[in-house]
Design a protein around this motif. Structure first.
Motif, PDB file in Angstrom:
ATOM      1  N   ALA A 188     -18.834  54.233  94.006  1.00 21.35           N
ATOM      2  CA  ALA A 188     -18.153  54.033  92.720  1.00 21.35           C
ATOM      3  C   ALA A 188     -19.077  53.397  91.686  1.00 21.35           C
ATOM      4  N   ASP A 189     -19.079  53.979  90.483  1.00 22.68           N
ATOM      5  CA  ASP A 189     -19.810  53.436  89.322  1.00 22.68           C
ATOM      6  C   ASP A 189     -21.324  53.424  89.489  1.00 22.68           C
ATOM      7  N   ILE A 190     -21.837  54.233  90.425  1.00 25.28           N
ATOM      8  CA  ILE A 190     -23.292  54.365  90.566  1.00 25.28           C
ATOM      9  C   ILE A 190     -23.672  55.823  90.287  1.00 25.28           C
ATOM     10  N   TYR A 191     -24.636  55.997  89.389  1.00 20.67           N
ATOM     11  CA  TYR A 191     -25.084  57.317  88.947  1.00 20.67           C
ATOM     12  C   TYR A 191     -26.582  57.458  89.221  1.00 20.67           C
ATOM     13  N   ALA A 192     -27.064  58.693  89.224  1.00 18.76           N
ATOM     14  CA  ALA A 192     -28.512  58.927  89.341  1.00 18.76           C
ATOM     15  C   ALA A 192     -28.925  59.938  88.290  1.00 18.76           C
ATOM     16  N   ILE A 193     -30.172  59.784  87.808  1.00 22.74           N
ATOM     17  CA  ILE A 193     -30.667  60.625  86.722  1.00 22.74           C
ATOM     18  C   ILE A 193     -32.176  60.785  86.854  1.00 22.74           C
ATOM     19  N   GLY A 194     -32.695  61.938  86.420  1.00 24.84           N
ATOM     20  CA  GLY A 194     -34.149  62.127  86.391  1.00 24.84           C
ATOM     21  C   GLY A 194     -34.696  62.747  87.662  1.00 24.84           C
ATOM     22  N   ASP A 195     -35.968  62.467  87.931  1.00 25.35           N
ATOM     23  CA  ASP A 195     -36.670  63.098  89.056  1.00 25.35           C
ATOM     24  C   ASP A 195     -36.079  62.747  90.416  1.00 25.35           C
ATOM     25  N   CYS A 196     -35.293  61.671  90.489  1.00 32.35           N
ATOM     26  CA  CYS A 196     -34.713  61.271  91.781  1.00 32.35           C
ATOM     27  C   CYS A 196     -33.376  61.958  92.047  1.00 32.35           C
ATOM     28  N   ALA A 197     -32.786  62.592  91.016  1.00 33.85           N
ATOM     29  CA  ALA A 197     -31.406  63.079  91.121  1.00 33.85           C
ATOM     30  C   ALA A 197     -31.337  64.534  91.580  1.00 33.85           C
ATOM     31  N   GLU A 198     -30.561  64.769  92.612  1.00 34.36           N
ATOM     32  CA  GLU A 198     -30.292  66.129  93.094  1.00 34.36           C
ATOM     33  C   GLU A 198     -28.873  66.477  92.655  1.00 34.36           C
ATOM     34  N   VAL A 199     -28.783  67.229  91.559  1.00 32.35           N
ATOM     35  CA  VAL A 199     -27.495  67.496  90.906  1.00 32.35           C
ATOM     36  C   VAL A 199     -26.908  68.796  91.440  1.00 32.35           C
ATOM     37  N   ASN A 200     -25.740  68.699  92.082  1.00 34.49           N
ATOM     38  CA  ASN A 200     -25.114  69.903  92.667  1.00 34.49           C
ATOM     39  C   ASN A 200     -26.104  70.696  93.514  1.00 34.49           C
ATOM     40  N   GLY A 201     -26.935  69.992  94.273  1.00 34.10           N
ATOM     41  CA  GLY A 201     -27.884  70.649  95.165  1.00 34.10           C
ATOM     42  C   GLY A 201     -29.173  71.107  94.498  1.00 34.10           C
ATOM     43  N   THR A 202     -29.335  70.816  93.196  1.00 34.87           N
ATOM     44  CA  THR A 202     -30.520  71.271  92.459  1.00 34.87           C
ATOM     45  C   THR A 202     -31.385  70.083  92.055  1.00 34.87           C
ATOM     46  N   LEU A 203     -32.678  70.211  92.354  1.00 33.57           N
ATOM     47  CA  LEU A 203     -33.646  69.159  92.022  1.00 33.57           C
ATOM     48  C   LEU A 203     -34.624  69.775  91.029  1.00 33.57           C
ATOM     49  N   LEU A 204     -34.620  69.292  89.786  1.00 37.12           N
ATOM     50  CA  LEU A 204     -35.487  69.865  88.745  1.00 37.12           C
ATOM     51  C   LEU A 204     -36.311  68.754  88.088  1.00 37.12           C
ATOM     52  N   TYR A 236     -38.326  68.198  85.711  1.00 35.67           N
ATOM     53  CA  TYR A 236     -38.924  68.629  84.441  1.00 35.67           C
ATOM     54  C   TYR A 236     -38.259  67.892  83.283  1.00 35.67           C
ATOM     55  N   VAL A 237     -38.845  68.026  82.084  1.00 34.78           N
ATOM     56  CA  VAL A 237     -38.368  67.266  80.923  1.00 34.78           C
ATOM     57  C   VAL A 237     -36.982  67.719  80.465  1.00 34.78           C
ATOM     58  N   MET A 238     -36.782  69.029  80.308  1.00 34.00           N
ATOM     59  CA  MET A 238     -35.515  69.509  79.741  1.00 34.00           C
ATOM     60  C   MET A 238     -34.281  69.101  80.555  1.00 34.00           C
ATOM     61  N   PRO A 239     -34.319  69.201  81.899  1.00 33.84           N
ATOM     62  CA  PRO A 239     -33.163  68.724  82.659  1.00 33.84           C
ATOM     63  C   PRO A 239     -32.873  67.234  82.433  1.00 33.84           C
ATOM     64  N   ILE A 240     -33.928  66.424  82.286  1.00 32.49           N
ATOM     65  CA  ILE A 240     -33.721  64.989  82.017  1.00 32.49           C
ATOM     66  C   ILE A 240     -32.974  64.807  80.700  1.00 32.49           C
ATOM     67  N   MET A 241     -33.354  65.575  79.686  1.00 35.45           N
ATOM     68  CA  MET A 241     -32.673  65.473  78.380  1.00 35.45           C
ATOM     69  C   MET A 241     -31.192  65.848  78.503  1.00 35.45           C
ATOM     70  N   GLN A 242     -30.933  66.925  79.238  1.00 35.89           N
ATOM     71  CA  GLN A 242     -29.546  67.361  79.428  1.00 35.89           C
ATOM     72  C   GLN A 242     -28.732  66.297  80.165  1.00 35.89           C
ATOM     73  N   GLN A 243     -29.344  65.729  81.210  1.00 34.95           N
ATOM     74  CA  GLN A 243     -28.664  64.688  81.988  1.00 34.95           C
ATOM     75  C   GLN A 243     -28.366  63.463  81.122  1.00 34.95           C
ATOM     76  N   ALA A 244     -29.369  63.041  80.356  1.00 37.88           N
ATOM     77  CA  ALA A 244     -29.224  61.811  79.560  1.00 37.88           C
ATOM     78  C   ALA A 244     -28.107  61.943  78.529  1.00 37.88           C
ATOM     79  N   ARG A 245     -28.057  63.105  77.879  1.00 35.39           N
ATOM     80  CA  ARG A 245     -27.012  63.284  76.852  1.00 35.39           C
ATOM     81  C   ARG A 245     -25.621  63.270  77.472  1.00 35.39           C
ATOM     82  N   ALA A 246     -25.484  63.951  78.618  1.00 34.41           N
ATOM     83  CA  ALA A 246     -24.168  64.011  79.279  1.00 34.41           C
ATOM     84  C   ALA A 246     -23.750  62.632  79.797  1.00 34.41           C
TER      85      ALA A 246
END
Length: 393
Positions: free
Chosen positions: A275-291, A293-303
């Motif tokens: 609860a209340d713990i999130y991950a972002i950037g090079d360490c984050a595997e989002v829905n099974g996808t590890l990317l 790169y710069v653009m995914p970080i920007m998308q993650q940060a805005r969301a």
């Protein structure tokens, strides 16, 4: 109310802080960082020679400047010893003193660490890795002290090839070594990889492929290094740089019973299983996808900034091509999803080629653009590729 706490001061951590501040200027924000928390763009490191940038020109702001700019308390040289998830607290250590930091929300922006090969020889401890501005400063200082200009790079992936191209600008003698039979083996089909390699070779980069480094030994009173390869070849260099890839930092998450795989597992809201713990950037595997790169970080940060401000927002991954910083062989890659079977359709130009990854239903799922002519089709092709993670209504 307790502060929102970000662990990590890389591009992910600072981009999130900046996006969050646009939406929530006053909510208390704390950043915990194990190093000096200097803000800089990591992609700049692999083309700083071409950009004529010394290490001190790469920094965008130190911890004090960034803290003021983002109305945020930044704690540099501070180590997170433990996450007490149920209590919403961190155990910190700074200058040998332990303290507790409560949080309302916690964001893991802990990045990835360079993979280090076990290499024999008394010179193996001197192998450089460049994963931060601090690493890069040490690399440049060592380069400046060397009388000859022979650099051996371990790894013909994205970063290895970018560094090779960049060092050519300052007339370094570059040899790139990789176990794979071709450069950018994970990103390119073999026929494009061959053309890419040929372009870099014509510019002056040498490759030793299909082999690995067994030993790095000091020679000439420690002035030089002898690099012994598995194929029996020996190279002599002034400096050795390892760029064989990154591994997400998952140890802290695992110790807090946060689910991990290759990275820290999150859903499309970037939430972990705690609860209340999130991950972002090079360490984050989002829905099974590890990317990583710069653009995914920007998308993650805005969301995530919107979610933290009270407006729950899932991350959206449109098709995001990666521009490889190798001007000697201009290259843009949009990798096809790893779980999709594709056939490659190739078109050749005088200065390169275009390869499309087409799935069984005839849909474009990725592409590779080599050379300036092919590069002009980047925008047109990107629009044809389905979103990797669709936008949610």
């Amino acid at each position: 109310m307790h502060p929102i706490v970000i662990i990590g001061s890389g591009m992910a951590g600072y981009t999130l802080a900046r996006e969050f501040r646009k939406l929530s200027p006053e909510q208390e924000l704390v950043m915990i960082c194990a190093d000096d928390a200097v803000n800089y763009a990591k992609p700049t490191l692999s083309n700083a020679f071409a950009g004529k940038k010394a290490p001190e020109q790469i920094a965008l702001g130190d911890a004090a400047k960034m803290g003021t700019q983002l109305n945020m308390r930044i704690e540099p040289f501070t180590f997170v010893k433990e996450i007490l998830a149920e209590r919403h607290e961190l155990v910190l250590e700074k200058d040998g003193v332990t303290s507790n930091q409560p949080y309302s929300k916690l964001i893991l922006a802990v990045g990835a660490n360079p993979i280090r090969l076990a290499i024999a020889g008394d010179g193996s401890d001197d192998i450089h890795v460049v994963n931060s501005l601090i690493d890069y400063r040490a690399f440049r200082e060592n380069l400046a002290q060397r009388k000859d200009k022979r650099v051996v790079i371990l790894g013909a992936g994205l970063i290895g090839c970018e560094f090779a191209n960049d060092l050519l600008h300052s007339e370094y003698d570059i040899t790139v070594i990789d176990l794979a039979p071709q450069p950018l083996g994970r990103l390119l089909p073999s026929h494009i990889a061959s053309a890419f390699q040929q372009n870099l070779e014509e510019a002056g980069v040498k490759f030793a492929l299909g082999t690995t480094v067994e030993k790095v030994s000091k020679i000439n009173n420690g002035e030089d290094y002898a690099i012994t390869l598995a194929n029996g070849q020996t190279l002599v260099a002034d400096i050795v740089l390892s760029a064989i890839g990154l591994q997400p930092n998952i140890a802290l998450a695992k110790s807090a019973d946060i689910q991990t795989s290759r990275g820290i597992i999150t859903n499309s809201l970037l939430e972990t299983n705690q609860a209340d713990i999130y991950a972002i950037g090079d360490c984050a595997e989002v829905n099974g996808t590890l990317l990583p790169y710069v653009m995914p970080i920007m998308q993650q940060a805005r969301a995530l900034a919107k979610t933290l401000s009270g407006q729950q927002t899932a991350v959206h991954y449109p098709a995001m091509p990666v521009a490889v910083k190798t001007p000697a062989a201009p290259l843009t890659v949009l990798p096809a999803p790893v779980d999709v079977e594709v056939n490659w359709e190739t078109e050749e130009f005088d200065d390169g080629m275009l390869a499309k990854a087409i799935d069984n239903e005839g849909t474009l799922r990725g592409f590779v653009l080599l050379g300036a002519t092919a590069g002009k089709q980047r925008l047109t092709l990107t629009k044809l590729v389905p979103d990797l993670i669709p936008a949610q209504a």
